[in-house]
Design a protein around this motif. Structure first.
Motif, PDB file in Angstrom:
ATOM      1  N   GLN A  32       0.605  -1.169  -0.163  1.00  0.00           N
ATOM      2  CA  GLN A  32       0.185  -0.032  -0.087  1.00  0.00           C
ATOM      3  C   GLN A  32       0.941   1.202   0.064  1.00  0.00           C
ATOM      4  OE1 GLN A  32      -2.709  -0.331   3.115  1.00  0.00           O
ATOM      5  NE2 GLN A  32      -4.111   0.969   2.436  1.00  0.00           N
TER       6      GLN A  32
ATOM      7  N   ASN B 209       2.030  -2.286   4.468  1.00  0.00           N
ATOM      8  CA  ASN B 209       3.089  -1.284   4.558  1.00  0.00           C
ATOM      9  C   ASN B 209       4.196  -1.863   3.844  1.00  0.00           C
ATOM     10  OD1 ASN B 209       5.421   0.191   5.814  1.00  0.00           O
ATOM     11  ND2 ASN B 209       4.127   1.669   6.069  1.00  0.00           N
TER      12      ASN B 209
ATOM     13  N   ASN C 275      -0.980   4.646   0.220  1.00  0.00           N
ATOM     14  CA  ASN C 275      -0.462   5.616   1.012  1.00  0.00           C
ATOM     15  C   ASN C 275       0.857   5.959   0.503  1.00  0.00           C
ATOM     16  OD1 ASN C 275      -2.455   5.246   3.006  1.00  0.00           O
ATOM     17  ND2 ASN C 275      -1.442   3.594   4.054  1.00  0.00           N
ATOM     18  N   TYR C 276       0.780   7.385  -0.115  1.00  0.00           N
ATOM     19  CA  TYR C 276       1.956   7.907  -0.493  1.00  0.00           C
ATOM     20  C   TYR C 276       2.829   8.410   0.529  1.00  0.00           C
ATOM     21  CZ  TYR C 276      -1.263   7.356  -4.644  1.00  0.00           C
ATOM     22  OH  TYR C 276      -1.849   7.060  -5.688  1.00  0.00           O
ATOM     23  N   TYR C 277       2.274   8.839   1.680  1.00  0.00           N
ATOM     24  CA  TYR C 277       3.109   9.652   2.675  1.00  0.00           C
ATOM     25  C   TYR C 277       3.681  11.064   2.153  1.00  0.00           C
ATOM     26  CZ  TYR C 277       2.759   5.352   4.976  1.00  0.00           C
ATOM     27  OH  TYR C 277       2.182   4.172   5.718  1.00  0.00           O
TER      28      TYR C 277
END
Length: 227
Positions: free
Chosen positions: A64, A94, A211-213
């Motif tokens: 993700q 993750n 989830n690119y962060y």
């Protein structure tokens, strides 16, 4: 349970199939092809190899993030499409935790890094529990590469593709995991996701997303130009 694991977080993407907790097949995508071109034919090849049909998949696990913006979008969308068709449960993993899972060495604190561009790294830290699973003790964050690497203490261990061309910044005594274990793989993503699923964690199909962060360079530029 028939499970598909997908990792498209880096250019070297891969797929894996599990029966229960046992790996039954895995394969790298052809890096010379666009991920969108390669992923569906490879999936069909793998399920044919083990005598399954895509509609028989019961669990779909996907990296993700963090990772490539485009790659993560493709992986998550593929997972959602397959889950929609087959009615499978979805689990997002993750990417840094999947990389940690590849380290079988007897370490306690393990740092994991991926390249975040702009002289920065995605970083998370994990401790290994009595079951051999890595438990997050520092959630994913973005750090300046040289300053972070120089801050590590002797005796700590580090892994991940973010180390490429940056080993010179590490203090003496910091242990570097074998380079062959730095990259995320679908096999590692699958093993982490299966542990989570057996513990009762899964993701809502409709809300599962990458989830690119961090925001993309284009988004940051647009925000800076907006009065």
């Amino acid at each position: 349970m028939k499970t598909l694991a997908i990792d498209t977080s880096t250019r070297q993407s891969s797929l894996a199939l599990f029966m229960g907790s046992d790996l039954v097949a895995s394969q790298w995508l052809d890096p010379s092809l666009q991920t969108t071109q390669a992923i569906t034919p490879l999936l069909q090849e793998l399920v044919d190899e083990v005598g399954w049909k895509p509609a028989e998949l019961q669990l779909v696990i996907v990296a993700q993030g963090p990772g490539s913006f485009t790659g993560l979008r493709i992986g998550v969308m593929t997972a959602k499409t397959i889950a929609y068709v087959s009615g499978a449960t979805t689990v997002g993993v993750n990417t840094l935790r999947a990389i940690a899972q590849r380290c079988d060495d007897n370490v306690s604190r393990l740092h994991v890094v991926m390249d975040a561009q702009r002289k920065q790294l995605f970083h998370a830290a994990y401790d290994r529990n009595d079951n051999g699973n890595y438990v997050e003790v520092q959630s994913t964050q973005i750090v300046d590469d040289q300053a972070f690497l120089a801050s590590l203490s002797p005796g700590e261990s580090i892994t991940g593709p973010g180390l490429k061309n940056k080993l010179a910044y590490l203090p003496e005594g910091v242990r570097v995991v074998d380079e062959n274990e730095w990259a995320p793989t679908a096999q590692a993503v699958g093993r982490v996701g299966i542990v989570d699923f057996l513990a009762g964690r899964f993701d809502d199909f409709w809300s599962l997303s990458p989830n690119y962060y961090r925001k993309s360079a284009a988004e940051e530029k647009l925000e800076s130009e907006t009065p």
